[in-house]
Design a protein around this motif. Structure first.
Motif, short mmCIF file in Angstrom:
data_model
loop_
_atom_site.label_atom_id
_atom_site.label_comp_id
_atom_site.label_asym_id
_atom_site.label_seq_id
_atom_site.Cartn_x
_atom_site.Cartn_y
_atom_site.Cartn_z
N THR A 118 0.85 -1.20 0.00
CA THR A 118 0.00 0.00 0.00
C THR A 118 0.89 1.25 0.00
O THR A 118 2.10 1.16 0.24
N ARG A 119 0.21 2.40 -0.23
CA ARG A 119 0.98 3.65 -0.21
C ARG A 119 1.73 3.80 1.11
O ARG A 119 2.92 4.11 1.12
N SER A 120 1.05 3.55 2.23
CA SER A 120 1.73 3.78 3.51
C SER A 120 2.87 2.77 3.74
O SER A 120 3.91 3.12 4.29
N GLN A 121 2.69 1.56 3.25
CA GLN A 121 3.81 0.59 3.35
C GLN A 121 5.01 1.06 2.51
O GLN A 121 6.16 0.94 2.94
N CYS A 122 4.71 1.60 1.33
CA CYS A 122 5.81 2.10 0.47
C CYS A 122 6.52 3.27 1.17
O CYS A 122 7.75 3.33 1.20
N LEU A 123 5.72 4.19 1.71
CA LEU A 123 6.33 5.39 2.31
C LEU A 123 7.15 5.02 3.55
O LEU A 123 8.15 5.66 3.85
N LYS A 124 6.72 3.97 4.22
CA LYS A 124 7.48 3.52 5.39
C LYS A 124 8.82 2.89 4.95
O LYS A 124 9.85 3.13 5.55
N LYS A 125 8.75 2.12 3.87
CA LYS A 125 9.96 1.42 3.41
C LYS A 125 10.92 2.35 2.66
O LYS A 125 12.12 2.20 2.73
N TRP A 126 10.33 3.31 1.91
CA TRP A 126 11.16 4.26 1.14
C TRP A 126 10.69 5.68 1.49
O TRP A 126 9.97 6.32 0.71
N PRO A 127 11.09 6.19 2.68
CA PRO A 127 10.55 7.47 3.16
C PRO A 127 10.84 8.66 2.25
O PRO A 127 10.17 9.68 2.37
N SER A 128 11.78 8.52 1.31
CA SER A 128 12.07 9.66 0.43
C SER A 128 11.11 9.77 -0.75
O SER A 128 11.22 10.69 -1.56
N LEU A 129 10.15 8.84 -0.86
CA LEU A 129 9.15 8.96 -1.94
C LEU A 129 8.15 10.06 -1.59
O LEU A 129 7.82 10.27 -0.42
N ASN A 130 7.65 10.73 -2.62
CA ASN A 130 6.61 11.75 -2.42
C ASN A 130 5.26 11.08 -2.22
O ASN A 130 4.85 10.25 -3.04
N GLU A 131 4.57 11.51 -1.17
CA GLU A 131 3.25 10.96 -0.86
C GLU A 131 2.26 11.18 -1.99
O GLU A 131 1.41 10.34 -2.28
N THR A 132 2.40 12.34 -2.66
CA THR A 132 1.44 12.67 -3.72
C THR A 132 1.64 11.80 -4.96
O THR A 132 0.73 11.60 -5.74
N TYR A 133 2.86 11.30 -5.18
CA TYR A 133 3.13 10.49 -6.37
C TYR A 133 2.75 9.03 -6.15
O TYR A 133 2.12 8.40 -7.00
N CYS A 134 3.13 8.51 -5.02
CA CYS A 134 3.02 7.06 -4.78
C CYS A 134 1.58 6.66 -4.42
O CYS A 134 1.03 7.11 -3.44
N LYS A 135 1.01 5.78 -5.25
CA LYS A 135 -0.34 5.26 -4.95
C LYS A 135 -0.23 3.83 -4.38
O LYS A 135 -0.98 3.45 -3.50
N GLU A 136 0.68 3.06 -4.94
CA GLU A 136 0.82 1.66 -4.55
C GLU A 136 2.13 1.14 -5.14
O GLU A 136 2.64 1.72 -6.11
N GLY A 137 2.66 0.06 -4.59
CA GLY A 137 3.91 -0.48 -5.14
C GLY A 137 3.84 -1.98 -5.34
O GLY A 137 3.05 -2.68 -4.68
N LEU A 138 4.66 -2.48 -6.26
CA LEU A 138 4.83 -3.93 -6.42
C LEU A 138 6.30 -4.23 -6.15
O LEU A 138 7.19 -3.76 -6.88
N PHE A 139 6.55 -5.02 -5.10
CA PHE A 139 7.91 -5.23 -4.59
C PHE A 139 8.37 -6.66 -4.90
O PHE A 139 7.62 -7.61 -4.67
N PHE A 140 9.60 -6.77 -5.39
CA PHE A 140 10.21 -8.08 -5.67
C PHE A 140 11.41 -8.24 -4.76
O PHE A 140 12.52 -7.77 -5.07
N PRO A 141 11.23 -8.92 -3.62
CA PRO A 141 12.30 -8.94 -2.61
C PRO A 141 13.56 -9.71 -3.03
O PRO A 141 14.64 -9.46 -2.50
#
Ligand SMILES: Cc1cc2nc3c(=O)[nH]c(=O)nc-3n(C[C@H](O)[C@H](O)[C@H](O)COP(=O)(O)OP(=O)(O)OC[C@H]3O[C@@H](n4cnc5c(N)ncnc54)[C@H](O)[C@@H]3O)c2cc1C
Length: 387
Positions: A118-141
């Motif tokens: 989710t957006r908040s999971q992305c912002l937590k993992k990559w705090p330098s992302l802009n909240e307004t840009y990031c809607k959701e992420g697909l992560f490949f660990p």
């Protein structure tokens, strides 16, 4: 050099040539790897170092996964700069979100670990992302990165120290390659000759020294990319391979998703798309952030027309889009450069075989760091009929 006859001669020590030579050495072959420059300075050292099988079309995905294993195995023995921080695709609108959901479904089918964040999971993992840009992420660990300015030199050091039959010759332009009496022969610019059972030519984007007429008519197109690097910014939290909306709209794995065909282009992306821009970030080990890239194209006969300058207008477009994505000042630029890679209009790689002795392997496009090692391993097995 004791002997002038080898099992295999490889021309060109970019990622494709080096991994062909290394794969053959692992199989016990006597190998000569010839490089025209004093060390590799082309695409293999000018890139992001993102190893991203998730972005590849299906046939190259497996080779990307295999390459990841090869990198990880070598890293266990010898530091080649591998970092295990994964890759993430950041969706910025509904269409991009739809595509990451579809790719997640594809990857689940392949049992390749893919996690929707989710957006908040992305912002937590990559705090330098802009909240307004990031809607959701697909992560490949499972995905990794390497340092392009170090990796190939470290692999070459690993190969030459581990395999006594691995000979690496630099400042050694190969200016002729032919078959004589069922043996493959090369001639260098200093008129030395070497022979081998086979020669594999991994010339990257160099089309003037060997087989120029063949390359002119090959359907190969050369792409010029512009790249930027910030000053070291240790405070920026952006680990791993960061791929964004325009990448979702560009990478071939997404082209295989059902809704790709109906994708529309928002107004603000039209100029970016015109210059082949998509925005990727990669934090280097010194804390600097590599930002890119753009794509301009020329056929082989016109490749000099791509020029050597970096176009300021293109850099500006990239920085404006990058600033929409992250919250730190992206204009703290330390350097910018151009990189070039060849690709084919319809093929994933170009393969020419001459009398089953000379094998040209080039134009792997923008996926050499991802799939090159796995491809080279399979190529050696096939050419030498090994299991
Ligand atoms: C800006 C940029 C970003 C990229 N980002 C990524 C990424 O993040 N992930 C990814 O997977 N891929 C990426 N790529 C693509 C990747 O870098 C290339 O696919 C790969 O490096 C190609 O490797 P190569 O060995 O074919 O060519 P090269 O790296 O060009 O190597 C060819 C070598 O052959 C030598 N040579 C040529 N002719 C002769 C001769 N006659 N005699 C002796 N030596 C010769 C050259 O000097 C050179 O060293 C990127 C590329 C660029 C330019």
């Amino acid at each position: 050099m004791a002997s002038k006859h080898f099992d295999l001669i490889v021309v060109g020590s970019g990622v494709l040539g080096t991994f062909h030579a290394l794969s053959a050495a692992k199989k016990g072959m006597r190998v000569l790897l010839a490089e025209k420059d004093s060390y590799p300075i082309n695409a293999t050292v000018r890139n992001f170092g993102q190893v991203v099988p998730s972005g590849m079309p299906s046939q190259w995905f497996d080779l990307g996964v295999r390459s990841t294993t090869i990198y990880n195995e070598i890293q266990q023995e010898f530091d080649i700069s591998v970092r295990n921080n994964g890759s993430v695709y950041i969706a910025s609108d509904d269409q991009e979100q739809q595509l990451i959901h579809e790719l997640k479904y594809v990857m689940d089918g392949r049992k390749y670990d893919a996690q929707l964040l989710t957006r908040s999971q992305c912002l937590k993992k990559w705090p330098s992302l802009n909240e307004t840009y990031c809607k959701e992420g697909l992560f490949f660990p499972a995905e990794i990165s390497v340092e392009p300015e170090q990796m190939i030199y470290k692999i070459l050091k690993y190969a030459t120290s581990k395999f006594s039959e691995f000979t690496y010759k630099t400042s050694c332009p190969v200016i002729d390659c032919s078959v004589e009496n069922t043996v493959a022969k090369i001639v260098t610019s200093t008129r030395e000759t070497f022979t081998a059972e086979k020669v594999i030519v991994c010339n990257g984007g160099e089309f003037k020294l060997l087989f120029p007429d063949l390359f002119k008519a090959s359907g190969i197109v050369v792409s010029k990319l512009q790249m930027l690097r910030t000053l070291p910014l240790p405070e920026v939290k952006l680990e791993g391979n960061i791929l964004t909306g325009l990448t979702i709209r560009r990478y071939e794995s997404f082209e295989e998703c059902p809704s790709f065909a109906t994708l529309s282009l928002p107004e603000h992306l039209i100029e970016l798309k015109k210059w082949g821009i998509h925005i990727l970030f990669k934090k280097a080990t010194d804390g600097s952030i590599i930002i890119g890239d753009s794509h301009e194209y020329a056929d082989v006969p016109k490749l000099d027309d791509l020029g050597f300058a970096t176009n300021h207008y293109i850099n500006e477009l990239m920085l404006q889009e990058a600033q929409r994505i992250v919250d730190f000042d992206v204009r703290q630029i330390a350097s910018s450069w151009s990189g070039f890679y060849p690709q084919h209009k319809t093929k994933g790689i170009v393969e020419f075989d001459i009398e089953d002795k000379i094998h040209i392997r080039t134009a792997i496009g923008g996926k050499g760091m991802t799939s090159g090692a796995g491809y080279a391993e399979a190529s050696i097995a096939k050419l030498f009929a090994l299991s």
